[in-house]
Design a protein around this motif. Structure first.
Motif, PDB file in Angstrom:
ATOM      1  N   LEU A 287       0.854  -1.178   0.000  1.00 63.26           N
ATOM      2  CA  LEU A 287       0.000   0.000   0.000  1.00 63.26           C
ATOM      3  C   LEU A 287       0.895   1.235   0.000  1.00 63.26           C
ATOM      4  CD1 LEU A 287      -2.878  -0.705   2.567  1.00 63.26           C
ATOM      5  CD2 LEU A 287      -3.148  -0.268   0.128  1.00 63.26           C
ATOM      6  N   TYR A 288       0.601   2.188  -0.884  1.00 62.05           N
ATOM      7  CA  TYR A 288       1.377   3.425  -0.965  1.00 62.05           C
ATOM      8  C   TYR A 288       0.437   4.611  -0.742  1.00 62.05           C
ATOM      9  CZ  TYR A 288       4.754   0.331  -3.232  1.00 62.05           C
ATOM     10  OH  TYR A 288       5.609  -0.692  -3.516  1.00 62.05           O
ATOM     11  N   LYS A 289       0.744   5.436   0.244  1.00 60.93           N
ATOM     12  CA  LYS A 289      -0.082   6.611   0.518  1.00 60.93           C
ATOM     13  C   LYS A 289       0.123   7.639  -0.588  1.00 60.93           C
ATOM     14  CE  LYS A 289      -0.710   7.958   4.746  1.00 60.93           C
ATOM     15  NZ  LYS A 289      -0.584   8.568   6.105  1.00 60.93           N
ATOM     16  N   LEU A 290      -0.965   8.123  -1.168  1.00 67.51           N
ATOM     17  CA  LEU A 290      -0.856   9.047  -2.293  1.00 67.51           C
ATOM     18  C   LEU A 290      -0.204  10.367  -1.887  1.00 67.51           C
ATOM     19  CD1 LEU A 290      -2.510   6.973  -3.798  1.00 67.51           C
ATOM     20  CD2 LEU A 290      -3.971   8.799  -4.667  1.00 67.51           C
ATOM     21  N   GLY A 291      -0.338  10.773  -0.623  1.00 73.14           N
ATOM     22  CA  GLY A 291       0.285  12.004  -0.184  1.00 73.14           C
ATOM     23  C   GLY A 291       1.798  11.931  -0.156  1.00 73.14           C
ATOM     24  N   ARG A 292       2.369  10.731  -0.126  1.00 71.53           N
ATOM     25  CA  ARG A 292       3.817  10.556  -0.125  1.00 71.53           C
ATOM     26  C   ARG A 292       4.343  10.148  -1.497  1.00 71.53           C
ATOM     27  NH1 ARG A 292       4.557   6.730   5.251  1.00 71.53           N
ATOM     28  NH2 ARG A 292       3.511   8.085   6.743  1.00 71.53           N
ATOM     29  N   LEU A 293       3.453  10.091  -2.454  1.00 72.16           N
ATOM     30  CA  LEU A 293       3.774   9.563  -3.777  1.00 72.16           C
ATOM     31  C   LEU A 293       3.799  10.731  -4.761  1.00 72.16           C
ATOM     32  CD1 LEU A 293       1.805   6.521  -5.228  1.00 72.16           C
ATOM     33  CD2 LEU A 293       2.173   8.580  -6.572  1.00 72.16           C
ATOM     34  N   TRP A 294       4.981  10.993  -5.343  1.00 76.92           N
ATOM     35  CA  TRP A 294       5.132  12.134  -6.238  1.00 76.92           C
ATOM     36  C   TRP A 294       5.915  11.742  -7.487  1.00 76.92           C
ATOM     37  CZ3 TRP A 294       2.406  16.497  -5.333  1.00 76.92           C
ATOM     38  CH2 TRP A 294       1.845  16.616  -4.051  1.00 76.92           C
ATOM     39  N   ALA A 295       5.932  12.668  -8.461  1.00 77.21           N
ATOM     40  CA  ALA A 295       6.574  12.415  -9.757  1.00 77.21           C
ATOM     41  C   ALA A 295       5.996  11.149 -10.391  1.00 77.21           C
ATOM     42  CB  ALA A 295       8.094  12.289  -9.590  1.00 77.21           C
ATOM     43  N   LEU A 296       4.661  11.031 -10.337  1.00 79.45           N
ATOM     44  CA  LEU A 296       3.964   9.854 -10.854  1.00 79.45           C
ATOM     45  C   LEU A 296       3.854   9.929 -12.373  1.00 79.45           C
ATOM     46  CD1 LEU A 296       2.154   7.315 -10.388  1.00 79.45           C
ATOM     47  CD2 LEU A 296       0.224   8.914 -10.163  1.00 79.45           C
ATOM     48  N   THR A 297       4.268   8.866 -13.052  1.00 85.56           N
ATOM     49  CA  THR A 297       4.184   8.796 -14.513  1.00 85.56           C
ATOM     50  C   THR A 297       3.909   7.362 -14.949  1.00 85.56           C
ATOM     51  OG1 THR A 297       6.580   8.401 -14.735  1.00 85.56           O
ATOM     52  CG2 THR A 297       5.812  10.702 -14.880  1.00 85.56           C
ATOM     53  N   PRO A 298       3.251   7.176 -16.094  1.00 84.34           N
ATOM     54  CA  PRO A 298       3.110   5.822 -16.649  1.00 84.34           C
ATOM     55  C   PRO A 298       4.481   5.306 -17.055  1.00 84.34           C
ATOM     56  CG  PRO A 298       1.569   7.376 -17.669  1.00 84.34           C
ATOM     57  CD  PRO A 298       2.552   8.192 -16.897  1.00 84.34           C
ATOM     58  N   ALA A 299       4.709   4.027 -16.862  1.00 80.32           N
ATOM     59  CA  ALA A 299       6.007   3.444 -17.197  1.00 80.32           C
ATOM     60  C   ALA A 299       6.104   3.062 -18.668  1.00 80.32           C
ATOM     61  CB  ALA A 299       6.272   2.217 -16.327  1.00 80.32           C
ATOM     62  N   GLY A 300       4.971   3.133 -19.386  1.00 86.48           N
ATOM     63  CA  GLY A 300       4.995   2.769 -20.795  1.00 86.48           C
ATOM     64  C   GLY A 300       5.175   1.281 -21.022  1.00 86.48           C
ATOM     65  N   GLU A 301       4.779   0.494 -20.034  1.00 86.06           N
ATOM     66  CA  GLU A 301       4.952  -0.956 -20.108  1.00 86.06           C
ATOM     67  C   GLU A 301       3.746  -1.636 -19.467  1.00 86.06           C
ATOM     68  OE1 GLU A 301       8.000  -4.378 -18.309  1.00 86.06           O
ATOM     69  OE2 GLU A 301       8.481  -2.227 -18.169  1.00 86.06           O
ATOM     70  N   GLY A 302       3.156  -2.584 -20.173  1.00 82.83           N
ATOM     71  CA  GLY A 302       1.993  -3.286 -19.645  1.00 82.83           C
ATOM     72  C   GLY A 302       2.386  -4.424 -18.712  1.00 82.83           C
ATOM     73  N   PHE A 303       1.391  -4.982 -18.066  1.00 82.65           N
ATOM     74  CA  PHE A 303       1.642  -6.132 -17.190  1.00 82.65           C
ATOM     75  C   PHE A 303       0.416  -7.039 -17.201  1.00 82.65           C
ATOM     76  CE2 PHE A 303      -0.554  -3.117 -14.465  1.00 82.65           C
ATOM     77  CZ  PHE A 303      -1.390  -3.902 -13.676  1.00 82.65           C
ATOM     78  N   VAL A 304       0.634  -8.290 -16.888  1.00 85.85           N
ATOM     79  CA  VAL A 304      -0.448  -9.268 -16.765  1.00 85.85           C
ATOM     80  C   VAL A 304      -0.830  -9.352 -15.292  1.00 85.85           C
ATOM     81  CG1 VAL A 304      -1.140 -11.667 -17.087  1.00 85.85           C
ATOM     82  CG2 VAL A 304       0.374 -10.567 -18.762  1.00 85.85           C
ATOM     83  N   PRO A 305      -2.068  -9.000 -14.934  1.00 88.75           N
ATOM     84  CA  PRO A 305      -2.458  -9.029 -13.515  1.00 88.75           C
ATOM     85  C   PRO A 305      -2.213 -10.395 -12.898  1.00 88.75           C
ATOM     86  CG  PRO A 305      -4.140  -7.951 -14.839  1.00 88.75           C
ATOM     87  CD  PRO A 305      -3.162  -8.555 -15.804  1.00 88.75           C
TER      88      PRO A 305
END
Length: 301
Positions: A187-205
């Motif tokens: 779990l990552y708290k959104l208030g501590r999470l910055w410089a968020l960007t898509p990695a440009g890479e997909g994943f299989v759940p």
């Protein structure tokens, strides 16, 4: 109950473009076969559902469909509307207004949008929070990895995570995902999470163990501390643990023995009271508070 789940599936589809069978099965904690039977039941009831296969496929409601309000009680309608408005408060969507349009049809008495329940999930950094939520929702829907810089109590690090869901818990927003560095769900708290960007890479759940979905089940509070608090701090004790969580000592102070996740969490809690709290036991925590107080005094001389 099955009826509640059917209404839940219908309501969820009304506020999303489409949803996959695995997504619905995980959301309602049933098997994919059960979800398929539920979808068939909704179709037999006259709900115009459309299923598509392949990438970007899933189950969706035909455009222009309006929900028959008779399926829901006034209280349920108000509850759904309040929940949607809560989501709108932290996103750039208008789900509540779309819902009102879907439950308002010609020939029916107008449905009042005003209710006795108001949910506002925003914070003082609403703009950045909304951007994070929108980006993460897209990444979850598209099954795309994300990157961000995360701040811990003991440092900071760059993260690369498979996003699975957004969680509002403990009065805050979190991202639940799989950390590729730690090879575990976090779990990552959104208030501590910055410089968020898509990695440009997909994943299989990957399958999520049931215990990982029980957020907070592994958080411990077995570090017990006994302390005396000044009467002026009573409101904080009530807010934190309730009015029955402490007793009144002979000198009028409030006596409480509570569990904390560990010494660091306990130390931060007691320091927040200034001279309004006195640790009694254990001796090690009493000494830690004294040492920190001396450091603070020395820095402010």
């Amino acid at each position: 109950m099955k009826t509640d789940r059917l209404v839940g599936i219908l309501t969820y589809l009304l506020q999303t473009d489409r949803a996959t069978m695995p997504e619905l099965a995980a959301r309602f904690e049933v098997s994919r076969r059960t979800i398929q039977r539920d979808v068939d039941a909704l179709c037999r009831a006259g709900i115009p559902l459309v299923s598509t296969r392949g990438g970007g496929g899933g189950v969706a409601i035909m455009d222009g469909y309006k929900l028959d309000r008779r399926l829901l009680s006034p209280g349920e309608l108000q509850g759904i509307l309040a929940g949607l408005r809560g989501l709108d408060s932290v996103s750039k969507t208008s789900s509540a207004e779309q819902f009102l349009q879907k439950v308002s049809a010609r020939g029916e008495a107008p449905f009042s949008p005003d209710g006795d329940l108001v949910i506002d999930l925003a914070s003082f950094y609403k703009d950045s929070l909304s951007e994070k939520i929108e980006l993460l929702r897209r990444a979850i829907a598209q099954q795309e990895l994300v990157r961000f810089h995360y701040y811990y109590g003991k440092g900071e690090a760059d993260k690369r995570v498979e996003p699975y869901s957004l969680v509002f818990k403990w009065s805050d927003w979190y991202l639940f995902g799989f950390c590729t560095q730690r090879q575990d769900f976090r779990l990552y708290k959104l208030g501590r999470l910055w410089a968020l960007t898509p990695a440009g890479e997909g994943f299989v759940p990957r399958p999520v163990p049931a215990e990982k979905r029980r957020f907070g089940s592994q958080m411990r509070d077995d570090y017990l501390v006994t302390a005396l608090y000044c009467p002026a701090a009573k409101y904080r004790l009530v807010e934190e643990r309730g009015p029955d969580s402490f007793s009144v000592a002979e000198d009028g102070r409030l006596l409480a023995r509570w569990g904390f996740a560990g010494p660091e969490e306990a130390l931060a809690w007691f320091l927040s009271f200034g001279d309004g709290a006195e640790v009694i036991d254990p001796p090690q925590m009493r000494e830690r508070v004294r040492e920190e107080a001396e450091k603070i005094a020395a820095r402010h001389r």
